[in-house]
Write a protein that holds these residues in place. Structure first.
Motif, PDB file in Angstrom:
ATOM      1  N   GLU A 160       0.850  -1.199   0.000  1.00  0.00           N
ATOM      2  CA  GLU A 160       0.000   0.000   0.000  1.00  0.00           C
ATOM      3  C   GLU A 160       0.879   1.240   0.000  1.00  0.00           C
ATOM      4  O   GLU A 160       1.797   1.359   0.818  1.00  0.00           O
ATOM      5  N   GLY A 161       0.612   2.151  -0.923  1.00  0.00           N
ATOM      6  CA  GLY A 161       1.466   3.328  -0.984  1.00  0.00           C
ATOM      7  C   GLY A 161       0.892   4.447  -1.819  1.00  0.00           C
ATOM      8  O   GLY A 161      -0.258   4.417  -2.258  1.00  0.00           O
ATOM      9  N   THR A 162       1.757   5.432  -2.038  1.00  0.00           N
ATOM     10  CA  THR A 162       1.381   6.630  -2.778  1.00  0.00           C
ATOM     11  C   THR A 162       2.533   7.020  -3.698  1.00  0.00           C
ATOM     12  O   THR A 162       3.700   6.914  -3.314  1.00  0.00           O
ATOM     13  N   SER A 163       2.191   7.470  -4.885  1.00  0.00           N
ATOM     14  CA  SER A 163       3.211   7.929  -5.830  1.00  0.00           C
ATOM     15  C   SER A 163       2.873   9.337  -6.302  1.00  0.00           C
ATOM     16  O   SER A 163       1.730   9.791  -6.207  1.00  0.00           O
ATOM     17  N   SER A 164       3.877  10.016  -6.843  1.00  0.00           N
ATOM     18  CA  SER A 164       3.628  11.284  -7.498  1.00  0.00           C
ATOM     19  C   SER A 164       2.861  11.036  -8.795  1.00  0.00           C
ATOM     20  O   SER A 164       2.743   9.901  -9.259  1.00  0.00           O
ATOM     21  N   GLU A 165       2.358  12.095  -9.402  1.00  0.00           N
ATOM     22  CA  GLU A 165       1.538  11.947 -10.607  1.00  0.00           C
ATOM     23  C   GLU A 165       2.294  11.233 -11.731  1.00  0.00           C
ATOM     24  O   GLU A 165       1.714  10.444 -12.480  1.00  0.00           O
ATOM     25  N   ASN A 166       3.600  11.501 -11.847  1.00  0.00           N
ATOM     26  CA  ASN A 166       4.381  10.878 -12.914  1.00  0.00           C
ATOM     27  C   ASN A 166       5.115   9.629 -12.463  1.00  0.00           C
ATOM     28  O   ASN A 166       5.847   9.017 -13.248  1.00  0.00           O
ATOM     29  N   VAL A 211       6.397   6.086  -2.075  1.00  0.00           N
ATOM     30  CA  VAL A 211       6.681   5.413  -0.806  1.00  0.00           C
ATOM     31  C   VAL A 211       5.581   4.387  -0.594  1.00  0.00           C
ATOM     32  O   VAL A 211       4.409   4.679  -0.824  1.00  0.00           O
ATOM     33  N   TRP A 212       5.973   3.167  -0.184  1.00  0.00           N
ATOM     34  CA  TRP A 212       4.948   2.154   0.063  1.00  0.00           C
ATOM     35  C   TRP A 212       5.311   1.298   1.260  1.00  0.00           C
ATOM     36  O   TRP A 212       6.474   1.147   1.615  1.00  0.00           O
ATOM     37  N   ASP A 270       0.144 -10.436   9.609  1.00  0.00           N
ATOM     38  CA  ASP A 270       0.443 -10.095  11.001  1.00  0.00           C
ATOM     39  C   ASP A 270       0.615  -8.605  11.239  1.00  0.00           C
ATOM     40  O   ASP A 270       0.642  -8.163  12.389  1.00  0.00           O
ATOM     41  N   GLY A 271       0.766  -7.798  10.172  1.00  0.00           N
ATOM     42  CA  GLY A 271       0.930  -6.370  10.347  1.00  0.00           C
ATOM     43  C   GLY A 271       1.986  -5.791   9.424  1.00  0.00           C
ATOM     44  O   GLY A 271       2.561  -6.501   8.584  1.00  0.00           O
ATOM     45  N   PRO A 272       2.284  -4.482   9.564  1.00  0.00           N
ATOM     46  CA  PRO A 272       3.288  -3.843   8.716  1.00  0.00           C
ATOM     47  C   PRO A 272       4.669  -4.467   8.914  1.00  0.00           C
ATOM     48  O   PRO A 272       5.085  -4.718  10.043  1.00  0.00           O
ATOM     49  N   GLU A 273       5.367  -4.686   7.812  1.00  0.00           N
ATOM     50  CA  GLU A 273       6.688  -5.309   7.851  1.00  0.00           C
ATOM     51  C   GLU A 273       7.787  -4.375   7.354  1.00  0.00           C
ATOM     52  O   GLU A 273       8.881  -4.342   7.922  1.00  0.00           O
ATOM     53  N   THR A 274       7.524  -3.651   6.269  1.00  0.00           N
ATOM     54  CA  THR A 274       8.557  -2.830   5.644  1.00  0.00           C
ATOM     55  C   THR A 274       7.982  -1.503   5.177  1.00  0.00           C
ATOM     56  O   THR A 274       6.768  -1.355   5.000  1.00  0.00           O
ATOM     57  N   VAL A 275       8.866  -0.539   4.941  1.00  0.00           N
ATOM     58  CA  VAL A 275       8.506   0.701   4.262  1.00  0.00           C
ATOM     59  C   VAL A 275       9.622   0.985   3.262  1.00  0.00           C
ATOM     60  O   VAL A 275      10.805   0.853   3.582  1.00  0.00           O
ATOM     61  N   THR A 276       9.239   1.331   2.039  1.00  0.00           N
ATOM     62  CA  THR A 276      10.199   1.519   0.955  1.00  0.00           C
ATOM     63  C   THR A 276      10.072   2.922   0.383  1.00  0.00           C
ATOM     64  O   THR A 276       8.970   3.388   0.085  1.00  0.00           O
ATOM     65  N   ARG A 282       4.791  11.643   0.195  1.00  0.00           N
ATOM     66  CA  ARG A 282       4.290  10.366  -0.310  1.00  0.00           C
ATOM     67  C   ARG A 282       4.222   9.311   0.782  1.00  0.00           C
ATOM     68  O   ARG A 282       3.936   8.138   0.485  1.00  0.00           O
ATOM     69  N   LEU A 283       4.467   9.687   2.021  1.00  0.00           N
ATOM     70  CA  LEU A 283       4.414   8.717   3.114  1.00  0.00           C
ATOM     71  C   LEU A 283       3.022   8.108   3.247  1.00  0.00           C
ATOM     72  O   LEU A 283       2.016   8.765   2.951  1.00  0.00           O
ATOM     73  N   PRO A 284       2.933   6.863   3.707  1.00  0.00           N
ATOM     74  CA  PRO A 284       1.618   6.283   4.007  1.00  0.00           C
ATOM     75  C   PRO A 284       0.852   7.152   5.005  1.00  0.00           C
ATOM     76  O   PRO A 284       1.451   7.862   5.816  1.00  0.00           O
ATOM     77  N   LYS A 285      -0.456   7.084   4.925  1.00  0.00           N
ATOM     78  CA  LYS A 285      -1.301   7.918   5.778  1.00  0.00           C
ATOM     79  C   LYS A 285      -0.967   7.747   7.252  1.00  0.00           C
ATOM     80  O   LYS A 285      -1.051   8.695   8.034  1.00  0.00           O
TER      81      LYS A 285
END
Length: 261
Positions: free
Chosen positions: A141-147, A152-153, A159-165, A182-185
């Motif tokens: 789950e993540g967010t990107s810029s328009e292009n 960041v995802w 079991d829950g969140p494991e990583t952030v990239t 672009r961070l997750p909510k």
């Protein structure tokens, strides 16, 4: 049919907008998809065009030829537009966070969907999607810029969140903290002094600054030097598939979620 769960998004999309994430999914989770029996991947909230779902399908079929991809959209008009592009292994259907699929998915990609929700709802939908995963499955789950040049995802298991990239083209930022929008909510409002995510981005900017001399050899070399500097004080994975020069050269950096939560 019950009403789909969720709200209609703006639907903005475009060619290669999610290429950076697709590339990461194929490298990191391709082996899991190859091992799975009848692997199902869901692209949740693909937007006004089928483009990014079709690209995901094509990229995953190269690493897991048996994968099936289902694009899910909450807007009936968008589903109708996508239907003519269905083919063997690729389909589109109406739905939302309830995931109207016939079996638990091995992987769910949900990009630029939760940005419109508040933090409490974002956590709630994270939990709902994780509960639908197959054993050993993953939610990306993540967010990107328009292009698509900055993204960041988060990677979540049942079991829950494991990583952030963090991922960016080298010409798409002045300093690494430019990716903060672009961070997750669940992290974006915590990017303030005293929080771990703020400390990380501050240290990343500092590592980028002290690595400036490497810029004489290009921004990629500067990024590699900055990540090495950062790895001295943060738990940056150094081995594939999550880390190491092979990933870093692409403008990527993955951390354990526990480092910034």
């Amino acid at each position: 049919m019950a009403k789909p769960v969720g709200s209609i998004t703006r639907g903005t999309t475009g060619y290669n907008r999610l290429r950076r994430c697709d590339r990461w999914i194929a490298a990191v989770h391709g082996p899991m998809l190859r091992r799975a029996a009848r692997p199902l991947v869901v692209d949740l909230g693909y937007g006004a065009s089928h483009t990014t779902t079709l690209e995901l399908f094509a990229r995953l079929r190269r690493v897991a030829p048996e994968v099936e991809v289902v694009g899910i959209e909450i807007d009936p008009a968008r589903v109708a537009v996508a239907k003519p592009y269905e083919r063997e292994g690729l389909s589109f259907r109406l739905g939302g966070f309830e995931l109207p699929v016939s079996r638990p998915p091995a992987l769910v990609r949900a990009f630029n969907v939760l940005r419109q929700y508040d933090e409490a709802d974002a956590w709630r939908y994270w939990d709902a999607l994780r509960a639908r995963l197959a054993p050993g499955g993953i939610l990306v789950e993540g967010t990107s810029s328009e292009n698509g040049r900055r993204a960041v995802w988060a990677g979540l298991s049942p079991d829950g969140p494991e990583t952030v990239t963090f991922s960016a083209r080298f010409d798409a930022f002045e300093r690494p903290s430019d990716l903060a929008d672009r961070l997750p909510k669940t992290l974006i409002h915590r990017n303030v002094p005293g929080e771990r995510i703020h400390a990380f981005l501050t240290d990343f900017d500092r590592a980028w600054a002290v690595s400036a001399p490497y810029g004489a050899h290009g921004r990629r070399q500067r990024w590699l030097a900055a990540v090495e500097h950062l790895a001295a004080s943060w738990p940056v994975p150094r081995q594939a598939p999550l880390g190491g020069p092979g990933r870093w050269r692409l403008g990527e950096l993955t951390l354990p979620w526990s480092a910034v939560s």
